[in-house]
Scaffold this motif. Structure first.
Motif, PDB file in Angstrom:
ATOM      1  N   ALA A   1       8.122  14.363  -7.749  1.00  0.00           N
ATOM      2  CA  ALA A   1       6.744  15.099  -8.541  1.00  0.00           C
ATOM      3  C   ALA A   1       5.847  15.848  -7.500  1.00  0.00           C
ATOM      4  O   ALA A   1       6.211  16.820  -7.696  1.00  0.00           O
ATOM      5  CB  ALA A   1       5.544  13.791  -8.709  1.00  0.00           C
ATOM      6  N   GLN A   2       6.047  15.551  -6.045  1.00  0.00           N
ATOM      7  CA  GLN A   2       6.062  16.611  -5.115  1.00  0.00           C
ATOM      8  C   GLN A   2       6.505  18.056  -5.070  1.00  0.00           C
ATOM      9  O   GLN A   2       6.369  19.299  -5.052  1.00  0.00           O
ATOM     10  CB  GLN A   2       5.412  16.274  -3.639  1.00  0.00           C
ATOM     11  CG  GLN A   2       4.575  14.921  -3.354  1.00  0.00           C
ATOM     12  CD  GLN A   2       4.469  14.546  -2.158  1.00  0.00           C
ATOM     13  OE1 GLN A   2       5.500  14.813  -1.715  1.00  0.00           O
ATOM     14  NE2 GLN A   2       3.700  13.702  -1.678  1.00  0.00           N
ATOM     15  N   GLU A   3       7.927  17.968  -5.035  1.00  0.00           N
ATOM     16  CA  GLU A   3       8.817  18.621  -5.368  1.00  0.00           C
ATOM     17  C   GLU A   3       8.729  19.515  -6.728  1.00  0.00           C
ATOM     18  O   GLU A   3       8.680  21.161  -6.519  1.00  0.00           O
ATOM     19  CB  GLU A   3      10.667  18.285  -4.943  1.00  0.00           C
ATOM     20  CG  GLU A   3      10.718  17.698  -3.483  1.00  0.00           C
ATOM     21  CD  GLU A   3      12.335  16.861  -4.149  1.00  0.00           C
ATOM     22  OE1 GLU A   3      12.819  17.359  -5.284  1.00  0.00           O
ATOM     23  OE2 GLU A   3      12.854  16.740  -3.172  1.00  0.00           O
TER      24      GLU A   3
ATOM     25  N   ARG B   1       6.402  19.716 -16.404  1.00  0.00           N
ATOM     26  CA  ARG B   1       6.862  18.692 -17.805  1.00  0.00           C
ATOM     27  C   ARG B   1       8.143  17.478 -16.531  1.00  0.00           C
ATOM     28  O   ARG B   1       7.251  16.500 -16.546  1.00  0.00           O
ATOM     29  CB  ARG B   1       8.527  19.056 -18.341  1.00  0.00           C
ATOM     30  CG  ARG B   1       8.660  18.265 -19.787  1.00  0.00           C
ATOM     31  CD  ARG B   1       9.296  18.843 -20.498  1.00  0.00           C
ATOM     32  NE  ARG B   1       9.258  20.052 -21.195  1.00  0.00           N
ATOM     33  CZ  ARG B   1       8.002  20.005 -22.156  1.00  0.00           C
ATOM     34  NH1 ARG B   1       7.760  18.914 -22.912  1.00  0.00           N
ATOM     35  NH2 ARG B   1       7.850  21.529 -22.887  1.00  0.00           N
ATOM     36  N   GLN B   2       8.391  18.107 -15.714  1.00  0.00           N
ATOM     37  CA  GLN B   2       9.319  17.066 -14.982  1.00  0.00           C
ATOM     38  C   GLN B   2       8.609  16.208 -14.107  1.00  0.00           C
ATOM     39  O   GLN B   2       8.753  15.334 -13.838  1.00  0.00           O
ATOM     40  CB  GLN B   2      11.153  18.064 -13.516  1.00  0.00           C
ATOM     41  CG  GLN B   2      11.746  18.760 -15.115  1.00  0.00           C
ATOM     42  CD  GLN B   2      11.899  17.605 -15.787  1.00  0.00           C
ATOM     43  OE1 GLN B   2      12.173  16.663 -15.391  1.00  0.00           O
ATOM     44  NE2 GLN B   2      12.392  18.476 -17.013  1.00  0.00           N
ATOM     45  N   LYS B   3       7.869  17.486 -13.599  1.00  0.00           N
ATOM     46  CA  LYS B   3       6.092  16.252 -12.502  1.00  0.00           C
ATOM     47  C   LYS B   3       5.961  15.830 -13.235  1.00  0.00           C
ATOM     48  O   LYS B   3       5.535  14.296 -12.232  1.00  0.00           O
ATOM     49  CB  LYS B   3       5.352  17.386 -11.885  1.00  0.00           C
ATOM     50  CG  LYS B   3       4.445  16.884 -10.508  1.00  0.00           C
ATOM     51  CD  LYS B   3       3.143  17.895 -11.005  1.00  0.00           C
ATOM     52  CE  LYS B   3       1.986  17.351 -10.336  1.00  0.00           C
ATOM     53  NZ  LYS B   3       1.130  16.257 -11.138  1.00  0.00           N
ATOM     54  N   LEU B   4       5.128  15.581 -14.603  1.00  0.00           N
ATOM     55  CA  LEU B   4       4.538  14.537 -14.909  1.00  0.00           C
ATOM     56  C   LEU B   4       5.884  13.209 -15.137  1.00  0.00           C
ATOM     57  O   LEU B   4       4.941  12.534 -15.202  1.00  0.00           O
ATOM     58  CB  LEU B   4       4.201  15.275 -16.520  1.00  0.00           C
ATOM     59  CG  LEU B   4       3.180  15.847 -16.281  1.00  0.00           C
ATOM     60  CD1 LEU B   4       2.841  15.750 -17.472  1.00  0.00           C
ATOM     61  CD2 LEU B   4       1.641  15.413 -15.634  1.00  0.00           C
ATOM     62  N   ALA B   5       6.877  13.743 -15.702  1.00  0.00           N
ATOM     63  CA  ALA B   5       7.870  12.633 -15.647  1.00  0.00           C
ATOM     64  C   ALA B   5       8.201  11.822 -14.700  1.00  0.00           C
ATOM     65  O   ALA B   5       7.830  10.419 -14.223  1.00  0.00           O
ATOM     66  CB  ALA B   5       8.997  13.370 -16.094  1.00  0.00           C
TER      67      ALA B   5
ATOM     68  N   GLU C   1       0.084  21.985 -21.027  1.00  0.00           N
ATOM     69  CA  GLU C   1      -1.037  23.169 -21.012  1.00  0.00           C
ATOM     70  C   GLU C   1      -1.998  23.314 -19.867  1.00  0.00           C
ATOM     71  O   GLU C   1      -2.152  23.915 -19.204  1.00  0.00           O
ATOM     72  CB  GLU C   1      -1.304  23.525 -22.366  1.00  0.00           C
ATOM     73  CG  GLU C   1      -0.597  23.871 -23.489  1.00  0.00           C
ATOM     74  CD  GLU C   1      -1.011  23.749 -24.485  1.00  0.00           C
ATOM     75  OE1 GLU C   1      -2.498  23.805 -24.880  1.00  0.00           O
ATOM     76  OE2 GLU C   1      -0.578  24.262 -25.999  1.00  0.00           O
ATOM     77  N   ASP C   2      -2.672  22.397 -20.040  1.00  0.00           N
ATOM     78  CA  ASP C   2      -4.061  21.813 -18.894  1.00  0.00           C
ATOM     79  C   ASP C   2      -3.142  22.233 -17.339  1.00  0.00           C
ATOM     80  O   ASP C   2      -3.736  22.210 -16.141  1.00  0.00           O
ATOM     81  CB  ASP C   2      -4.776  20.212 -18.669  1.00  0.00           C
ATOM     82  CG  ASP C   2      -4.875  20.706 -20.318  1.00  0.00           C
ATOM     83  OD1 ASP C   2      -5.398  21.684 -20.769  1.00  0.00           O
ATOM     84  OD2 ASP C   2      -5.430  18.782 -20.585  1.00  0.00           O
ATOM     85  N   GLU C   3      -2.412  21.273 -17.648  1.00  0.00           N
ATOM     86  CA  GLU C   3      -1.935  21.364 -16.215  1.00  0.00           C
ATOM     87  C   GLU C   3      -1.259  22.469 -15.227  1.00  0.00           C
ATOM     88  O   GLU C   3      -1.495  23.427 -14.289  1.00  0.00           O
ATOM     89  CB  GLU C   3      -0.062  20.744 -15.482  1.00  0.00           C
ATOM     90  CG  GLU C   3      -0.274  18.859 -16.132  1.00  0.00           C
ATOM     91  CD  GLU C   3      -0.754  17.952 -14.949  1.00  0.00           C
ATOM     92  OE1 GLU C   3      -0.384  18.968 -13.504  1.00  0.00           O
ATOM     93  OE2 GLU C   3      -2.070  17.658 -15.179  1.00  0.00           O
TER      94      GLU C   3
END
Length: 237
Positions: free
Chosen positions: A68-70, A92-96, A207-209
Motif C-alpha cells: 500500500a505504501q509503494e 485503486r491498488q493502494k486501497l485494495a 476520487e477523494d483519495e
C-alpha cells in the motif's frame, strides 16, 4: 466434529452418567482416560499449527501494508507528471492492498482468539483427566454400590441427568432448517445490493483519495501542457 467441539464434549461429559449405563465400568473408564490423553495430544498439535498460522497471517498483513505504501508513492509520482489516470489506478491498488491488510488483521485477531480458546480447553482437559485418574477407584466403587442398591431397593443415582431425547433434537434441527430457508432469499438480495453499493463507494473513495493526494503534494496538480497549433480545435486556428 471439530477439535473444539470434541474437547468440549469430553470436558462436559458426566462420568457418573457414563458409568451408570456401562456394563464394564473399569474398561469404559480406562477407555475414557485414553480418549482424554489422545485429545490432549491433538490440542497440543493444533496449538502449534495455530501459532504457525498466526505468524503467517501477520507476515502477509505486513506485506500488504508495504505494498500500500509503494502504491501511494507511485500515485504521488503520477500526479507530479500530470497523469491523473495513472494516479487513480495506483490509488485503486493502494486501497485494495489496504483492504487486504485489514482483512488479514481480522483473520489474525480471530486466530488469536481461537488459539487462546485451545489453550483454555487444554487446561480444562488436563484438569478433567487428573480428576478422573485420581478418583478412578472411588468412581468404580460408587458404581458397584449403586448397582447393588438397585437390585435390593431400586435406588437411582440422583446425579444422573436425563439426556435430550432424539425426538427433541430432531425438532430443533427441523426448526433450524426452516429458519435458514426463510433467511436465504433475503440474504441473497442483501448481498447483491451490498456489492453494488461497495462498487459505488469505491469509485467515490478513489476520487477523494486523488484529491487528498494532490492536497498533500501542494494543493494543485501539475500544470497542463500548452496546446500546440495541432492540438487546437479547428475554430481556434
Amino acid at each position: 466434529m471439530g477439535i473444539l467441539d470434541r474437547i468440549s464434549t469430553i470436558v462436559k461429559s458426566n462420568v457418573n452418567s457414563m458409568l451408570d449405563k456401562s456394563s464394564n465400568p473399569e474398561a469404559d473408564l480406562n477407555y475414557f482416560l485414553v480418549e482424554m490423553q489422545d485429545g490432549i495430544k491433538q490440542v497440543e498439535t493444533e496449538i502449534i499449527n495455530a501459532m504457525a498460522r498466526q505468524k503467517m497471517l501477520e507476515m502477509n498483513a505486513n506485506d500488504q501494508r508495504r505494498k500500500a505504501q509503494e502504491w501511494d508513492s507511485k500515485a504521488q509520482q503520477a500526479v507530479k507528471l500530470g497523469r491523473d489516470d495513472l494516479a487513480t489506478e495506483a490509488l485503486r491498488q493502494k486501497l485494495a492492498a489496504d483492504q487486504d491488510a485489514e482483512n488479514l488483521d481480522t483473520q489474525l485477531h480471530d486466530q488469536k482468539v481461537s488459539t487462546d480458546q485451545l489453550r483454555a480447553n487444554l487446561e480444562e482437559l488436563k484438569k478433567k483427566q487428573a480428576e478422573v485418574q485420581q478418583n478412578k477407584g472411588n468412581l468404580i466403587a460408587r458404581y458397584n454400590m449403586l448397582k447393588a442398591g438397585e437390585k435390593v431397593m431400586g435406588v437411582k443415582d440422583p446425579l444422573t441427568g436425563m439426556p435430550t431425547s432424539d425426538y427433541t433434537r430432531m425438532q430443533q434441527k427441523v426448526m433450524a432448517s426452516e429458519v435458514l430457508a426463510e433467511m436465504g432469499q433475503s440474504e441473497i438480495k442483501g448481498m447483491q445490493a451490498e456489492a453494488e453499493l461497495n462498487k459505488m463507494q469505491t469509485e467515490a473513495t478513489l476520487e477523494d483519495e486523488l484529491a487528498a493526494l494532490k492536497s498533500r503534494m501542494g494543493g494543485k496538480p501539475a500544470a497542463d501542457k500548452p496546446k500546440t497549433e495541432a492540438d487546437k480545435p479547428y475554430d481556434e486556428k
